[in-house]
Design an enzyme around this catalytic site. Structure first.
Site, PDB file in Angstrom:
ATOM      1  N   HIS A 160       9.595  17.320 -10.159  1.00 46.96           N
ATOM      2  CA  HIS A 160      10.835  16.579 -10.417  1.00 46.96           C
ATOM      3  C   HIS A 160      12.084  17.454 -10.316  1.00 46.96           C
ATOM      4  CE1 HIS A 160      10.908  17.134 -15.117  1.00 46.96           C
ATOM      5  NE2 HIS A 160      10.614  18.241 -14.517  1.00 46.96           N
ATOM      6  N   GLU A 161      13.231  16.801 -10.258  1.00 45.55           N
ATOM      7  CA  GLU A 161      14.528  17.480 -10.070  1.00 45.55           C
ATOM      8  C   GLU A 161      14.553  18.336  -8.808  1.00 45.55           C
ATOM      9  OE1 GLU A 161      17.132  16.899 -11.925  1.00 45.55           O
ATOM     10  OE2 GLU A 161      16.254  15.905 -13.650  1.00 45.55           O
TER      11      GLU A 161
END
Lengths: 596, 596
Positions: B439-440
């Site tokens: 994620h990110e």
């Protein structure tokens, strides 16, 4: 969504392991190519139609311990019934006891399909086969009649009961007692831990192969004997009688591998546990270790199969999922490209392919050594193969356990956020595979086995044998211009392995702690050299196929690309490892426990 | 069982990040050492008394989607109430809006404790703080009154709604529409995916920060705007009114991080979704990326904290669990030794310590840069710090995500079979941490960001800045005989990083696909050099402490041992990576999709 790659399996069996050659031996004469392919067809059908469909639900709803019994998804029993009816329990055993004398190489290839589809369900027969192997090798005819034959028929399942709560890696510390009952049988008293398949309600009974100490036995490994302790008493005709004193004390709840029960068992706590000695007293660990080779190769194969399942899912996803554009084509109105177009996704796929196909080749190479030994006379001519198999076993167990787990990590990464959800199987496969560096001897234990025992035993004859085999393949590849880069690199790394081993072997005598301090690095390093060898063999085999007009479009190109990946991206990682080993680095020894 | 190492945290804050120096600035004048320690005491108390106790049960019983709502363990809300009452929601914000102007370095250290204890529960405030940061930086005073102040008070939670089912890594392909309603507000229509904290029933409402395209906006990233779309309409005084048209379409079921809901949200499907534009139209991605630095450092910190939790468990276990004997002491009647006595267990512990403390130092170094920027005037003097922070951000996000995940793998291995059960937290921590490379911005995306953008932007000024800072520390360490090995090694590796970067930067212009083909390797390689730098800094700081008679028994020895481990076992791994990068290896580009 998980798919088998049968072309790959056939390549491994016929182009790499020369299974055709095995059928020239009397023992394996029934196993010509058609029979092998038919057996794999059957295995694939049962694996993908009966094992795979309940894999995810078995993971989500693991077996439960209710009122002293195991409650389990009934689909496990149904799948194993199909497995049983197809004769896979007995596939490898002697015809005399109802087996089919299938070569180990083929049997492992078939196992690979079951392990890919559903490792949780596949473990029950595999443990049974391991236990049955012990009886086949060391049991009396009476024991074979009572236990082996029903196990080959799939009526009884088996387990290996070694560990105890206080004795896992250190088997010399087991305390389970065996007291003579005066009639030649023994009474077992103790607790066993981590028993995979330790209880279930599928088979008529369960045959536990138990390590215990006979009253008065010496301390340590030289006082351990092997026993058969069935869940029920078994009559001479193989029928099942009353319960024996083996009770289920609880099930472990694991991260993965959830379909396979993992039990804490009490022996002799509720009712007497009557057991039969197998072979000679105090030889239990020797027997167990003779069988351990096959169990450990099975672990490596399982790790490889779980990674292959993840790879098949991630490859299909990468071909279908559109996302992003090339670095030099950022036009936002152009359509997105399938992610397999991105170099980093290809790297994640290549890393999986290189690990899986290299590991599979090694596991089947070892299985082929088992087959070679099965048809050799019991004389000096076996020695080389035995030593080579001994040496390769810790590598075949540990390399796939470490690097095919990494492959499962990459499979999740290819799927991104989707891969992190339970809607796709890749996260389950990653959890399943995390067990393999732990059981059947941890990664660290394998390193000690390889460096502290296997490469130095018989004056280093096993390693010389390995070097001779690798050099033969280097020489054979040397003529191919496409392989010269790899052959040359492998020669350099083989020399490195040999010189590092010589340096460590010398230190082993007078400074064993220091010599063994980095045994795990040695294991990984030696493993990379061996897998590189497997890749050189694969690359050469595909060139032969190509020259003879065999093999599908791109098959050879893909193999050569993965070979190149392994030699360029993986093999050089051994350089820094060797530097540490050659320097006898003592960083891990020098730190004191209270400094952490 | 998970324990905080406060001595380590104090070392990182005061000896490494010089938090004392920050309190000399007006903005941070309230944050002297006593205040910092008191805030950490409070954080530790709430984290370990309120967050930790429900971490395992939250994992086992994740939030459920029932009748369009989220049903969740009430202990999450109770824990967050304690967090709220202690003022942690607003800790870092301006006093003007109810914040406490806590330095980012201290705030991240406090966050570390919550993340260690229970990442699932900790995510809700962290996402809220990220969303609030956007409003604080780019919102109007009205928006700050309506949304920022209640978020700082912990009454409203926030989310970042970027991804869509068809657009994850490729944000330029989002399709959520924003139609002007004629009164300055917009109507949102679209679906957002992977929204962490996307729904819950804890806060009064949820402030979604949504990327969408205004009708007629240009294609690609230059047509994306940022909106506030609350779950409920919010009145001017910050009170909550009727529902807005944001509906929960479903929750994702994840491998780990299970305590944090992860939602599929529909905007404008059931009822109108009224949204407010933040800042200028079409600048949404720019705003988002300005805030992304802090979010990405937060991911790295989270990965580090999860590994620290696993390390604390595995260290305690290794000290207590007796198993086996030394290689030169096999007497079976001698007692077994605690496994921390085995070199390979120490290696597994050292690898964890080296990864965690190196990563923590980097994350707090970045946080300190954020603080430096907060007190600098808005002129040219900021430029160097901005470039350095930009450059370090992908490393601070990705290095911990990759190598602290590996640390969690080691923690399981130390516990062996026990570590694989759900009776110990190490398997959960490993599952939790597997999210962080995804994620990110995935690991691969971070590599492209570092090599394709950050090291080449502003003519390579960021990298020059980095090199200057590293060289200053090499020079400072050069006087210490105990550090000369490490200082010399770092200088060599820094030169390698610079020359490899120069080679790749040149290729980037005319052969971008080739130059970026191994961007992930570049990321890992650069990360190792940066973490080695952090280790040199740590080693030097402990020598200073020791010379001044500070630091507990063995603290400095442990740091030096871990530094040595990193320089000898880890840093040399960059050699083979650099060889591949320097050669512009095209293996991953050359393989065709149909060859797999």
């Amino acid at each position: 969504m998980i798919e088998a790659n049968r072309a790959e399996l056939s390549f491994q069996l016929f182009e790499m392991a020369d299974v055709d050659g095995l059928s020239l031996h009397d023992r394996f004469s029934a196993w010509d190519r058609d029979s092998v392919e038919a057996a794999l067809d059957t295995a694939q059908h049962i694996a993908f139609e009966r094992f795979l469909p309940h894999a995810a639900e078995l993971d989500a709803n693991e077996p439960e311990f209710v009122d002293g019994r195991v409650v389990m998804n009934p689909k496990v029993a149904e799948a194993l019934q199909a497995y049983r009816e197809a004769g896979f329990f007995g596939a490898g055993f002697d015809e005399e006891w109802g087996g089919a004398q299938m070569p180990e190489t083929v049997r492992q290839a078939a196992s690979f399909l079951f392990l890919m589809a559903n490792v949780g369900t596949a473990s029950y027969p595999f443990l049974t086969i391991g236990a049955a192997n012990l009886i086949a090798s060391f049991g009396t005819d009476g024991q074979k009649r009572r236990y082996l034959r029903p196990m080959i028929e799939g009526r009884f399942f088996g387990t290996m009961a070694l560990s105890e709560p206080q004795a896992g890696s250190s088997l010399s510390d087991i305390t389970t007692r065996a007291e003579p009952r005066g009639d030649g049988t023994y009474r077992l008293i103790g607790r066993k831990m981590w028993i995979s398949g330790g209880d279930q309600e599928i088979s008529e009974t369960i045959v536990h192969m138990v390590l215990a100490r006979i009253t008065g036995a010496p301390a340590g490994v030289k006082g351990i004997s092997l026993f058969i302790a069935p869940k029920h008493r078994v009559c001479d005709d193989g029928t099942v009688g009353e319960r024996n004193g083996v009770t289920l004390a609880g099930l472990n709840h694991k991260m993965g591998y959830r379909g396979t029960t993992n039990a804490l068992l009490n022996f002799g706590e509720e009712g007497e546990c009557v057991a039969e000695l197998v072979g000679e007293p105090h030889h239990g660990l020797v027997y167990m270790f003779q069988m351990m080779n096959e169990a450990r190769i099975g672990v490596g194969l399982g790790a490889t199969a779980i990674a292959a399942a993840g790879y098949s899912v991630s490859l299909a996803y990468a071909r279908e999922r559109p996302q992003g554009r090339q670095p030099d084509g950022k036009d936002p109105v152009a359509p997105q490209i399938p992610i397999i177009g991105h170099a980093d996704i290809r790297r994640l796929l290549l890393a999986q392919k290189a690990a899986i196909e290299g590991a599979l080749a090694l596991c089947l190479y070892c299985a082929r050594l088992v087959d070679d030994l099965a048809v050799k006379p019991h004389d000096e001519s076996r020695r080389d193969d035995e030593l080579l198999l001994d040496l390769l076993t810790p590598i075949a167990k540990s390399w796939p356990s470490e690097f095919c787990l990494e492959a499962n990590k990459h499979a999740i990464q290819v799927l991104g956020g989707y891969g992190y959800t339970r809607d796709y199987p890749v996260e389950r496969l990653y959890r399943d595979n995390r067990l393999n560096p732990i059981h059947e001897g941890t990664h660290g234990i394998q390193g000690l086995d390889l460096l502290g025992r296997k490469v130095v035993q018989a004056g280093g004859a096993g390693l010389r044998m390995l070097a001779a085999r690798i050099r033969a393949d280097i020489d054979a590849a040397g003529d191919e211009p496409e392989l010269s880069e790899f052959a040359g690199s492998l020669e350099i790394h083989l020399q490195g392995l040999l010189s590092t081993t010589a340096c460590l072997a010398e230190a082993l005598t007078d400074r064993p702690r220091l010599a063994l301090a980095n045994a795990t690095l040695y294991l990984d390093m030696a493993g990379h050299v061996v897998i590189a060898w497997m890749w050189l063999r694969q690359a050469r085999a595909t060139l032969v196929m190509k020259a003879e007009g065999r093999g599908g479009e791109g098959f050879s190109d893909g193999k050569l690309a993965a070979c190149r990946y392994f030699f360029r991206y993986e093999l050089p990682k051994t350089g820094p490892q060797r530097d540490l080993l050659d320097a006898l680095d003592d960083t891990t020894l020098a730190i004191r426990p209270d400094w952490f």
